[in-house]
Write an enzyme that holds these catalytic residues in place. Structure first.
Site, mmCIF file in Angstrom:
data_model
loop_
_atom_site.group_PDB
_atom_site.id
_atom_site.type_symbol
_atom_site.label_atom_id
_atom_site.label_comp_id
_atom_site.label_asym_id
_atom_site.label_seq_id
_atom_site.Cartn_x
_atom_site.Cartn_y
_atom_site.Cartn_z
ATOM 1 N N HIS A 43 40.478 2.074 -28.491
ATOM 2 C CA HIS A 43 41.842 2.583 -28.599
ATOM 3 C C HIS A 43 42.738 1.538 -29.236
ATOM 4 C CE1 HIS A 43 45.624 4.505 -27.529
ATOM 5 N NE2 HIS A 43 44.906 5.601 -27.421
ATOM 6 N N ASP A 95 39.161 11.084 -25.156
ATOM 7 C CA ASP A 95 38.271 12.070 -25.768
ATOM 8 C C ASP A 95 36.845 12.000 -25.246
ATOM 9 O OD1 ASP A 95 40.144 13.213 -27.587
ATOM 10 O OD2 ASP A 95 40.105 11.296 -28.630
HETATM 11 C C1 LIG Z 1 40.667 4.569 -31.871
HETATM 12 C C2 LIG Z 1 40.359 3.642 -33.022
HETATM 13 C C3 LIG Z 1 40.648 4.363 -34.337
HETATM 14 C C4 LIG Z 1 41.272 2.408 -32.905
HETATM 15 O O1 LIG Z 1 41.028 1.685 -34.019
HETATM 16 P P1 LIG Z 1 41.728 0.326 -34.445
HETATM 17 O O2 LIG Z 1 42.782 -0.087 -33.508
HETATM 18 O O3 LIG Z 1 42.100 0.506 -35.872
HETATM 19 O O4 LIG Z 1 40.555 -0.688 -34.246
HETATM 20 P P2 LIG Z 1 39.447 -1.023 -35.310
HETATM 21 O O5 LIG Z 1 38.838 0.217 -35.852
HETATM 22 O O6 LIG Z 1 40.031 -1.987 -36.267
HETATM 23 O O7 LIG Z 1 38.374 -1.739 -34.374
HETATM 24 C C5 LIG Z 1 38.417 -3.089 -33.940
HETATM 25 C C6 LIG Z 1 36.981 -3.570 -33.711
HETATM 26 O O8 LIG Z 1 36.365 -2.752 -32.707
HETATM 27 C C7 LIG Z 1 35.286 -2.017 -33.266
HETATM 28 N N1 LIG Z 1 35.383 -0.658 -32.770
HETATM 29 C C8 LIG Z 1 36.505 -0.003 -32.412
HETATM 30 N N2 LIG Z 1 36.199 1.220 -31.982
HETATM 31 C C9 LIG Z 1 34.877 1.332 -32.077
HETATM 32 C C10 LIG Z 1 33.992 2.365 -31.794
HETATM 33 N N3 LIG Z 1 34.420 3.530 -31.319
HETATM 34 N N4 LIG Z 1 32.684 2.166 -32.014
HETATM 35 C C11 LIG Z 1 32.234 0.998 -32.493
HETATM 36 N N5 LIG Z 1 33.022 -0.034 -32.781
HETATM 37 C C12 LIG Z 1 34.340 0.132 -32.568
HETATM 38 C C13 LIG Z 1 35.502 -2.041 -34.776
HETATM 39 O O9 LIG Z 1 34.325 -1.856 -35.479
HETATM 40 C C14 LIG Z 1 36.089 -3.404 -34.928
HETATM 41 O O10 LIG Z 1 35.045 -4.342 -34.773
HETATM 42 P P3 LIG Z 1 34.993 -5.678 -35.645
HETATM 43 O O11 LIG Z 1 36.239 -6.442 -35.233
HETATM 44 O O12 LIG Z 1 33.711 -6.314 -35.218
HETATM 45 O O13 LIG Z 1 35.029 -5.238 -37.076
HETATM 46 C C15 LIG Z 1 38.879 3.179 -32.980
HETATM 47 O O14 LIG Z 1 38.620 2.563 -31.740
HETATM 48 C C16 LIG Z 1 37.928 4.323 -33.236
HETATM 49 O O15 LIG Z 1 37.663 4.649 -34.387
HETATM 50 N N6 LIG Z 1 37.374 4.949 -32.155
HETATM 51 C C17 LIG Z 1 36.502 6.086 -32.325
HETATM 52 C C18 LIG Z 1 37.304 7.346 -32.569
HETATM 53 C C19 LIG Z 1 38.038 7.794 -31.337
HETATM 54 O O16 LIG Z 1 37.473 7.871 -30.253
HETATM 55 N N7 LIG Z 1 39.300 8.149 -31.520
HETATM 56 C C20 LIG Z 1 40.134 8.684 -30.453
HETATM 57 C C21 LIG Z 1 41.196 7.714 -30.074
HETATM 58 S S1 LIG Z 1 42.066 8.285 -28.641
#
Ligand SMILES: CC(C)(COP(=O)(O)OP(=O)(O)OC[C@H]1O[C@@H](n2cnc3c(N)ncnc32)[C@H](O)[C@@H]1OP(=O)(O)O)[C@@H](O)C(=O)NCCC(=O)NCCS
Length: 374
Positions: free
Chosen positions: A258, A309
């Site tokens: 998140h 989710d």
């Molecule tokens: C929610 C979300 C978009 C937040 O993203 P964000 O704040 O932009 O964080 P990032 O995508 O930059 O992730 C930071 C790190 O955690 C990792 N990470 C974050 N969520 C992850 C996931 N669901 N699975 C695997 N790795 C994840 C990223 O790969 C990144 O790792 P790194 O630093 O080694 O490259 C992200 O966690 C995600 O895509 N989750 C899956 C989709 C989801 O469940 N969305 C609903 C949100 S309520």
């Protein structure tokens, strides 16, 4: 300095909801959601978000009368739902139908006063569940049951989707899911709604933009992704290898992580508890055991937690809701929050107009006539 994805940027003030990422707390108008769940129903939460106070009985009765008397869809919108391609995305149909509602608003042509906008909020919130359920029935060649004014939002959605009222346990479960999804600070879809209305565009455009934004797999679409992932994994013994492979390929595990919560998403334990209860009852504890193992591995390997989710997917699946209606259900619940946020934006509007850092070529290039360009 650029804040990619506007991370950490405070874009506005709100009295509606607060997401305390470090504490893992979600607050609606001063109430921790843990205080609300089990004590109030979703309809009271809608009232709370729109009036910033919980209703007394008289206020709630008047509010429900207003809300439930607006469930009927305009004929052309029903015709559209019946004629939409059966394989169209349910979120795409919802987005189009909400946009269409704007064409049949009885106040079109008048200046959008706060009263008119409040009525629009009520109308959209009353109709959005009907839209999702009617499309689902129409695409399966089923009749569209008449709307009723004696059922809660959760009961009414399940009644329309299934063609008859469902158990109290099913509607109570969905009601709690609605409460947990109602509002969530400056999330992407709410931001979209606020940006759209901040141009003094119309209420329907703001909610239409929000639906389009919620649809994405990084936002509301993740709940559908969770079920697809569980289906792909298939059985418990495949979980470890699947997670390992996804992480090695730098792919995301749906329902995990998140932007704001760096500890537990406070909505997840409620949904987990409901998911455990429902899957035991259905005799499908495999899903929940697989989910638990994924959550455990992600905590261990990446220090990431399950989000809203992750378990809502199993809850909806256990209620017999088709996978492609999971995100529309999120939209039905979040609609109350979007409307509250749009109304709040209009109370003290200022156009959202951030800047971008230009990283293109330096100025000074000369235009080459078209026939001389390489
Ligand atoms: C929610 C979300 C978009 C937040 O993203 P964000 O704040 O932009 O964080 P990032 O995508 O930059 O992730 C930071 C790190 O955690 C990792 N990470 C974050 N969520 C992850 C996931 N669901 N699975 C695997 N790795 C994840 C990223 O790969 C990144 O790792 P790194 O630093 O080694 O490259 C992200 O966690 C995600 O895509 N989750 C899956 C989709 C989801 O469940 N969305 C609903 C949100 S309520």
């Amino acid at each position: 300095m650029v804040s990619r994805g506007l991370e950490g940027v405070v874009a506005n003030s709100t009295r509606l909801s607060d997401v305390l990422g470090d504490k893992g707390q979600l607050i609606y108008c001063g109430y921790d959601i843990n205080e609300l769940v089990g004590k109030v129903s979703y309809k009271e939460v809608v009232y709370l978000l729109w009036h910033r106070k919980l209703p007394n009985r008289k206020e709630l009765d008047a509010f429900l009368h207003e809300l439930r008397s607006q469930r009927e869809l305009p004929g052309p919108v029903i015709d559209f739902l019946k004629s939409a391609p059966p394989d169209a995305g349910a979120m795409d149909v919802m987005r189009t139908a909400i946009s269409m509602l704007g064409l049949y608003d009885s106040d079109n042509g008048k200046e959008a006063t706060p009263e008119i906008n409040r009525r629009r909020a009520t109308s959209i919130t009353a109709k959005i569940g009907v839209i999702a359920a009617y499309f689902h029935r129409a695409r399966n060649g089923k009749s569209l049951p008449p709307v009723r004014d004696d059922l809660t939002e959760a009961e009414h959605f399940l009644y329309l989707m299934c063609g008859e009222p469902q158990s109290k346990e099913a509607s109570d479960t969905l009601d709690v899911a609605f409460i947990l999804h109602a509002d969530h600070g400056m999330n992407a879809s709410t931001f979209s709604a606020r940006v759209t209305i901040s141009t003094l565009s119309d209420f329907y455009s703001a909610i239409t933009a929000a639906i389009g934004t919620l649809k994405g797999p990084l936002h509301g679409g993740a709940n559908e992704g969770v079920i697809h992932m569980l289906e792909e994994i298939g059985s418990e013994e495949n979980v470890d290898a699947y997670v390992e492979k996804q992480l090695a390929e730098k792919k995301k595990i749906m329902g995990i992580g998140h932007r704001v919560y760096k500890t537990l998403d406070p909505r997840a334990p409620h949904l987990r508890a409901m998911a455990v209860k429902l899957s035991e009852k259905l005799g499908e504890p495999k899903w929940i055991r697989m989910s638990e193992r994924i959550a455990e591995l992600m905590k261990e390997k990446k220090n990431l937690n399950a989000n809203v989710d992750f378990y809502s997917a199993t809850v909806y699946y256990s209620l017999g809701i088709p996978t492609d209606l999971f995100t529309p259900i999120f939209a039905i619940a979040r609609c109350s929050g979007w409307c509250a946020q749009v109304l709040e934006q209009l109370e003290d509007n200022r156009l959202y107009r951030p800047l971008s850092e230009y990283v293109g070529e330096p100025v000074g290039k000369k235009v080459v006539p078209i026939d001389e360009r390489p």
